[in-house]
Design a protein around this motif. Sequence first.
Motif, PDB file in Angstrom:
ATOM      1  N   HIS A 124       0.837  -1.204   0.000  1.00 42.42           N
ATOM      2  CA  HIS A 124       0.000   0.000   0.000  1.00 42.42           C
ATOM      3  C   HIS A 124       0.872   1.254   0.000  1.00 42.42           C
ATOM      4  O   HIS A 124       0.655   2.178  -0.792  1.00 42.42           O
ATOM      5  CB  HIS A 124      -0.913   0.013   1.218  1.00 42.42           C
ATOM      6  CG  HIS A 124      -1.554   1.350   1.469  1.00 42.42           C
ATOM      7  ND1 HIS A 124      -2.641   1.802   0.751  1.00 42.42           N
ATOM      8  CD2 HIS A 124      -1.217   2.347   2.335  1.00 42.42           C
ATOM      9  CE1 HIS A 124      -2.972   3.011   1.160  1.00 42.42           C
ATOM     10  NE2 HIS A 124      -2.126   3.376   2.125  1.00 42.42           N
TER      11      HIS A 124
ATOM     12  N   GLU B 212      -6.191   0.170  -5.714  1.00 45.50           N
ATOM     13  CA  GLU B 212      -6.367   1.363  -4.874  1.00 45.50           C
ATOM     14  C   GLU B 212      -6.248   2.666  -5.661  1.00 45.50           C
ATOM     15  O   GLU B 212      -6.569   3.736  -5.151  1.00 45.50           O
ATOM     16  CB  GLU B 212      -5.305   1.387  -3.768  1.00 45.50           C
ATOM     17  CG  GLU B 212      -5.441   0.277  -2.757  1.00 45.50           C
ATOM     18  CD  GLU B 212      -4.382   0.372  -1.672  1.00 45.50           C
ATOM     19  OE1 GLU B 212      -4.616  -0.171  -0.588  1.00 45.50           O
ATOM     20  OE2 GLU B 212      -3.315   0.990  -1.915  1.00 45.50           O
TER      21      GLU B 212
ATOM     22  N   GLY C  90     -10.672   4.110  -5.298  1.00 42.33           N
ATOM     23  CA  GLY C  90      -9.508   4.572  -4.561  1.00 42.33           C
ATOM     24  C   GLY C  90      -9.553   6.058  -4.289  1.00 42.33           C
ATOM     25  O   GLY C  90     -10.346   6.801  -4.841  1.00 42.33           O
TER      26      GLY C  90
END
Length: 303
Positions: free
Chosen positions: A24, A32, A39
């Motif tokens: 991430h 994402e 996202g």
Amino acid sequence: MTHVQFLRIKKLTGKAIIEVAARHNHREILAELGETSGGRIDPTLIKLNRILHGHSTAAAVAGYAKVLMEAAGVKKMRKDAVMGLEIIFSLPLKAAFDHERFFNDSVQWASQFFAVPILSAIVHNDEAVPHCHVLLLPLVNGRMVGSDLMGGRGKLLAMQADFHAKVGQGYGLARQGAQRPASVAIRKRALESALEVLKANSGLSDAVLLALLAPHAIDPAPLLVALGLAMPTSTSIKSDFVKMMTKPCKPEKPIGFGKSKPIGFDGRAAFGNEETLSCVGFDKFGTPFPLSDEPTGISYGSQ
């Protein structure tokens, strides 16, 4: 304007959680990225992110953690063991000082305060507000001590105080102490304020913004701190209550109620254990805001 410091910490549990968190932070999770995928990350701004410490890939970060644990003699871990701690330092939108210097000072503080290996420190400039993720390996004297290192309420409050004394106040940031949970009306107004700011600055659609706000329904204070906003006060709530109670309405509806849902909000959202902290809540669909007066516990960011 005086801004309030924002500092949060979270336990990371699960066998592969270090690599998940690092993926991430390194923007390696394509799902994402971008509004269409739900996202909150702007792919065009990823180039502005900065690695302050650690390797350039998630796999390398996780590999480094494994090497350190093996060298210390740490072998098999329980499935629910704390494999890491993640800290987030966030700045308000209009902070006028040197962001990079602040984040470097924050990472240096984390290294000294916790006295454990820093696996990674990355500044994100591709979301609503600038913030820095720091991954710590809670390895002390050959043992993984994540829960003890993080501690309870007392240690977390001490952490906030120490950060403010050694970093925050040097940048003119105020420290926000633990507060009682805000009322339903105040939380509702706080979310509306956040929505107005995000609509004016983010360029995201209303549907996406409402979904992003959903996880903050119970405790919107940290979000408002990150946006440089103050929480509404009881005075403003009293005025609104008077207006609501004196507003003309149809006889068939109870006095003061014209809508079945809080203004404009709807959605479902829940974070899994594999997801990392962030400054703004993130899911395309969120649960309806659970606006209740049920105690939610202390909010640990000086937020």
